[in-house]
Design an enzyme around this catalytic site. Structure first.
Site, PDB file in Angstrom:
ATOM      1  N   CYS A  86       0.652  -1.150   0.167  1.00 16.39           N
ATOM      2  CA  CYS A  86       0.073  -0.105   0.239  1.00 16.39           C
ATOM      3  C   CYS A  86       0.825   1.181   0.410  1.00 16.39           C
ATOM      4  CB  CYS A  86      -1.069   0.135   1.582  1.00 16.39           C
ATOM      5  SG  CYS A  86      -2.896   0.608   0.760  1.00 16.39           S
ATOM      6  N   HIS A 203      -3.595  -5.707   1.443  1.00  9.52           N
ATOM      7  CA  HIS A 203      -3.021  -5.544   2.585  1.00  9.52           C
ATOM      8  C   HIS A 203      -2.289  -7.155   2.828  1.00  9.52           C
ATOM      9  CE1 HIS A 203      -2.563  -1.896   4.150  1.00  9.52           C
ATOM     10  NE2 HIS A 203      -3.571  -0.954   3.076  1.00  9.52           N
ATOM     11  N   GLU A 205      -0.843  -8.231   5.005  1.00  8.98           N
ATOM     12  CA  GLU A 205      -0.843  -8.588   6.415  1.00  8.98           C
ATOM     13  C   GLU A 205      -2.134  -8.672   6.869  1.00  8.98           C
ATOM     14  OE1 GLU A 205      -0.195  -6.443   5.114  1.00  8.98           O
ATOM     15  OE2 GLU A 205      -1.006  -4.058   6.232  1.00  8.98           O
TER      16      GLU A 205
END
Ligand SMILES: Nc1ncnc2c1ncn2[C@@H]1O[C@H](COP(=O)(O)OP(=O)(O)O)[C@@H](O)[C@H]1O
Ligand SMILES: [Mg+2]
Lengths: 234, 744, 82, 82
Positions: A86, A203, A205
């Site tokens: 990002c 994302h 994560e």
């Protein structure tokens, strides 16, 4: 093996990347402050999401001048795996470590939702474990993820297989309706010519635990671990 | 500058002649202009709660889990493992009308500062919004600005906005409401207080520079200041989420260092409020020199510096001799802490400008001795008429499907996806329940627990019966967190009302506070803080009385968190509680008949308490697949909403309400709004356990149908009333808000 | 010395903000507005001995930071100097 | 006709972006840049019979849409016309 998570002023997904690496995957992880000039012997460098410098001026435009970015550039020049997520992707673009630029989302609004990504290439440190063409369900959360490159660059990226992820439908179809931000060729993530630097808007994560709605992002971290532990890095 | 204090000057400062007399008595002399300005902001409604305080004192604020009740920057409740949930709600209504983006953004920034000032790491935001009907250009501009402002600030600083509520009604067209709740987590032992202890300790200023933002004196004649600043000063504050992110990280780091004595953010009334309150809490005083305050604009007077409401600023007291430790932490974050004063022994606020004394005021008179008013109340004239509802006069009842479609398309019920997708609701990777999937919940990393939160309020109900409406708001918020499997452990509230100097409004206020008190006492939920926003009225038109309740609940085992989505076919649907099937104050009545009338549903607090306990217990036992309470739109809407995410349908049979049979019986069963009722989808083989638990707790419970298929089939007393494809209903519900806002 | 910097998207780059504004204007009845391009505008207060020096410094800052050459171009104006 | 619209924050309104840019420039060694204010810049293509008419239309559009009168002001330039 050790992940370094770079912290710029305004980074806000730094803890999330750290949590995934350290607590979900049980790897070593360390924060690296943007004013630091070395990466503390990290094997993998993550530039996390967030709003470095408030995203004022342009996303990533100020952070690229942080002292740590010289170390990141040097690390990547020797083949070190770097993942920009990002805002981290935006910083890599501004820093010239990846090609292209980001425009405002076509709908002009920040957009947070789960999307589907098709893995286009598995020849990077972050996708080696993926099945070619597999579809990952991972959230996006950004206002400027509308990827742009001039036609010549775009063609070169495509020809070299540098487009790593594309927005797609749940069934893996590349369609306009599946594109959350208007990016060219539905591009969600790319890599550099030497394939060790990867940037993507979604994302991974945030998608490492089923309790959070998806664990499809784990494979990217696992790929990096394989890459490092197998000594794949030349 | 010679000062004549006349009626006009007092009026511009919002002070009455009697209040001025009080000031003279407190000071033992006449104030100068700077002092008058300081009193005006500290004695303003916003800072002093002068119209509300005597009533707020009646709210229950204690309980075994309460770590910090009202009075500090935010309240705190114990959540185990040595941790506390620190939370509060705050409004930014008027600024959001003037400049929707910045008004909402700075509202978010303000409440976040309140939380981290306590030493807590903010982990979640919610908001409660009220707008006019979404068809006018003005309202559309406000909606779009407010939502982007909330997004702009919260997303940037990296705190997820995990939920909220929005209602549209004409009464908010000129007075939108923007209430924001923030919740953080702190170690109980490390909660920081805003105290200026230790005479001789230095007082520091850190954060954004001070400008002329938000000075109420914007209306003051410029002749009273130097002529150079004659440009009309905008009262609009601009938010800087980047600066606040730096402050947040730096302050949390500073708080780990015991060289820090006390800290407070500069919110409303800026430097004035923080200096006098920190002194008052510690029984000391603070002396500052305004010339040392970092300034963004030139030629600022001490008056302006003391009253500025520039955002993203903090005041700190540091142990003498250890300043460098604190300064170094701020430097790391590129913030420059500046010493502007000292803690003094006399309990006064002393202000100098380049050494020259410009104000000297006893703290007590500013903080604790503001005037308190027991304003007169009067039963509103509208009430009798508004409360009467003659069902027979409603004419021919509409077909249930037509009503369902109209309700699903009502902006109050339709999906709020256009709003919540603009908010980052996942950052920090704690969000267990995504928007539209149930009550917002975040896990608490490092513990097995999770926290559920809900903000609720129904202005229509409160307009028709403020006391009952307020009880309903508490009950709904508590029930919502219970649906997630949480036990309610604390509440905060935002009381949004019109002009309290009108006795009818004051009556609404007093009744609402009583209702909140009733409900919180009965449900065992302490109020740990809140906010009052009065004078929400334009040209004599006030808003509905709108108390908004924020209830926080605790889930001991985060893996047992329950959502509101049906993910499996063949499961039993259980109705808990006894629907009353009243239409008073309902969304149905408003949408289908254009009426806001009748009596709102009555809340039986004992039943509500049992229902909440049952929902939490059953979730904890792992026998609940999904749970959903019935609020706006009644059971039909509640059931429908559970089917939309997956498209898995239901076939249920709703009981006809226990009332005289009339032509509206079916509609009452479907769309009547009732407190104390919830729908539970039992987990596989969980039905028996849920029913047994219900029996133990005395909650009426019965299986009314099953999940499965792709249709929404709702019967009433066995008769099919609605039988529609889920997909069609979902499409109506999904697209309606965008369509009404003209953004599709 | 004050230097103004105008940053605009290159003509070949699609400008979603500009397009949204045009569409809104058309729906409000402003058919006379054919096209809108949105850019950024900066006012730099520069301490330099001459207009040329100020302009050179501003150009360096614009090159390095204010504009992204992949998508943007810029133009400078030094106040007073023409 | 091309009309340029410069939208700037009113002088007393805080400009966080400008501040962040200045501080970044300073830490990069550009001490000569004393202050930066960021604004917006629009290029409008307007179909109008005269420069005055174009400018009047642009002003209306700026008032209604391009600038937020609560915190911003704007300035117009019609191309060619001076
Ligand atoms: N202002 C808002 N901000 C963020 N999320 C919102 C807001 N308003 C509504 N939502 C989300 O949209 C969903 C539907 O809202 P609502 O219909 O009020 O839910 P419920 O009836 O379950 O309380 C919920 O997930 C809620 O949290
Ligand atoms: Mg609700």
């Amino acid at each position: 093996m050790k992940f370094a998570v770079v912290v710029f002023p305004g980074s806000n997904c730094d803890h999330d990347a750290y949590h995934a690496a350290k607590h979900v995957l049980g790897q070593e992880a360390e924060f690296v402050w943007h004013k630091d000039t070395d990466l503390r012997g990290a094997d993998v460098v993550i530039l996390p999401g967030g709003f470095s410098y408030g995203d004022y001026l342009r996303t990533g435009a100020i952070a690229r001048y942080s002292p740590v970015m010289q170390a990141v550039a040097a690390f990547s020049a020797t083949g070190g795996p770097v993942l920009g997520i990002c805002n981290g992707f935006q910083v890599l673009l501004e820093a010239g470590l990846l090609e292209g630029a980001m425009l405002r989302n076509a709908r002009l609004k920040f957009n947070c939702e789960h999307v589907h990504l098709r893995v286009e290439q598995t020849t990077t440190p972050f996708t080696a474990r993926c099945a070619p063409g597999s579809v990952l369900r991972i959230p996006v959360a950004h206002g400027e993820g509308n990827y742009f490159a001039d036609p010549v660059t775009l063609q070169r990226l495509e020809a070299n297989g540098q487009v790593i992820f594309r927005y797609c439908t749940a069934a893996g179809e590349i369609a306009d309706a599946a594109n959350p931000n208007g990016s060219l060729h539905n591009i969600a993530g790319i890599c550099n010519a030497t394939r060790n630097v990867v940037g993507l808007m979604p994302h991974p994560e945030r998608a490492c635990e089923t309790a959070l709605g998806s664990a499809d992002g784990l494979v990217m971290f696992e790929s990096a671990i394989d890459y490092v532990t197998a000594g794949a890095r030349a | 500058m010679t000062l004549t204090i006349d009626a006009a000057l007092l009026d511009r400062h919002g002070l009455t002649a009697e209040e001025y007399e009080r000031i003279v008595t407190a000071m033992g002399r006449t104030p100068n202009l700077t002092e008058l300005g300081i009193y005006s902001v500290m004695w303003s409604e916003h800072c002093s709660y002068k119209s509300s305080k005597i009533h707020l004192k009646t709210l229950p604020t204690t309980g075994p889990r309460v770590v910090q009740g009202p009075g500090e920057n935010a309240g705190a409740v114990d959540i185990g493992d040595g941790l506390a949930a620190v939370f509060k709600i705050e409004s930014h209504n008027h600024p959001s009308f003037i400049e929707p983006y910045q008004g909402a953004a700075t509202g978010v920034g303000g409440i976040i500062r309140d939380i981290f000032t306590m030493g807590a790491r903010p982990i979640a935001l919610l908001n409660s919004l009220r707008f006019g009907e979404p068809d006018t250009p003005l309202t559309r501009r406000i909606v779009s600005g407010v939502v982007s402002g909330i997004a702009g600030y919260g997303n940037s600083i990296g705190i997820p906005t995990i939920g909220g509520e929005v209602m549209f009604d004409d009464c908010y067209a000129g007075n939108p409401l923007v209430n924001v709740l923030c919740l953080g987590v702190a170690h109980v032992s490390e909660i920081v207080k805003g105290r200026a202890d230790g005479v001789g300790n230095p007082v520091y200023y850190v954060g954004a520079k001070t400008g002329r933002d938000g000075i109420h004196g914007a209306t003051m004649a410029s002749a009273e200041f130097d002529e150079s600043s004659s440009e009309k000063r905008p009262a609009v504050q601009v938010g800087d989420p980047f600066m606040e992110k730096l402050l947040l990280e730096a302050c949390l780091e500073v708080m780990k260092n015991d060289a820090l004595v006390g800290i407070q953010d500069m919110g409303a009334a800026g430097l004035t409020c923080s200096t006098s309150e920190m002194g008052a809490r510690a029984g000391t005083g603070v002396e500052i020199d305004t010339a040392l305050v970092p300034q963004r604009e030139t030629g600022m007077t001490p008056y302006e510096i003391m009253l500025s409401e520039s955002q993203e600023r903090m005041l700190l007291v540091v142990t003498l001799g250890r300043e460098h430790e604190i300064e170094a932490i701020f430097e790391k974050w590129d913030l420059h802490a500046v010493r502007i004063g000292t803690v003094i022994e006399e309990p006064i606020l002393r202000v100098r400008h380049h050494g020259e004394l410009v104000a000297e005021i006893p703290n007590g008179s500013l903080v604790d001795e503001a005037p308190l008013y027991d304003r007169p109340t009067q039963l509103p004239a509208y009430l009798g008429e508004a409360q009467s509802l003659d069902i027979a006069s409603l004419g021919v009842p509409p077909a249930p499907v037509a009503a369902l479609d109209a309700l699903l398309a009502s902006p109050n019920i339709a999906s709020k996806r256009w709003i919540y997708r603009q908010y980052d609701h996942m950052v920090r990777t704690n969000t267990l329940t995504l928007p539209d999937a149930g009550t917002p919940c975040v896990r608490v990393k490092g513990t097995p627990r999770a926290v559920a939160m809900s903000v609720d309020g129904n202005g229509r109900y409160c307009y028709l019966d403020p006391r009952e409406g307020a009880r309903a708001a508490v009950a709904e918020a508590a029930r919502n967190v219970a649906c997630a499997g949480a036990r309610p452990i604390g509440a905060t509230n935002n009381l949004n009302f019109a002009n309290p100097q009108r006795p009818e409004i004051m009556w609404q206020f007093v009744e609402s506070v009583r209702g909140i008190g009733d409900a919180c006492r009965a449900l065992g939920i302490p109020i740990t803080g809140g906010n009052v926003s009065l004078y929400n009225e334009t040209e004599g038109r006030g808003i509905y009385p709108t108390p908004v309740l924020g209830v926080v609940g605790l889930i001991d085992d985060a893996s047992r968190t329950v959502g509101g989505v049906i993910r499996e076919a063949g499961l039993d649907v259980i109705l808990l509680g006894t629907p009353a099937g009243d239409l008073g104050g309902s969304e149905y009545l408003r949408v289908m008949h254009g009426l806001v009338r009748g009596r709102p549903p009555r809340v039986d607090l004992d039943r509500e308490r049992a229902l909440c306990a049952l929902l939490a217990d059953a979730a904890h036992d792992g026998v609940v697949h999904a749970a959903q309470d019935a609020s706006d739109g009644g059971l039909a809407i509640a059931m429908a909403e559970c089917t939309f995410a997956t498209g898995i349908g239901v076939d249920i049979d709703l009981p006809a309400p226990n009332q005289a049979h009339d032509a509206f019986l079916t509609l009452r069963a479907l769309f009547g709004e009732t407190a104390g009722v919830a729908l539970v989808v039992a987990a596989h083989n969980g039905t028996g356990a849920v029913l047994a638990r219900a029996n133990d707790l005395g909650v009426p419970a019965r299986v009314i149908g099953r999940t499965g298929g792709e249709r929404l089939r709702l019967r009433v007393n066995g008769q099919v009333a609605i039988d529609e494809p889920v997909a069609r209903c979902a499409a109506t519900w999904r697209g309606a808000l965008e369509a009404r806002l003209g953004v599709a | 010395m004050k230097v103004r910097v105008f940053v605009t998207l290159k003509p070949s780059v699609f400008d979603p903000q500009g397009r949204a504004i045009v569409e809104a204007l058309h729906s409000m009845g402003y058919g006379g507005v054919g096209d809108v391009r949105q850019g950024k505008y900066f006012e730099l207060e520069i301490d330099a001995p001459s207009a040329d020096a100020a302009s050179a410094l501003a150009a360096e800052v614009a090159d390095r930071m204010l504009a992204n050459p992949v998508i943007e171009g810029y133009r400078l104006e030094v106040e007073g100097a023409r």
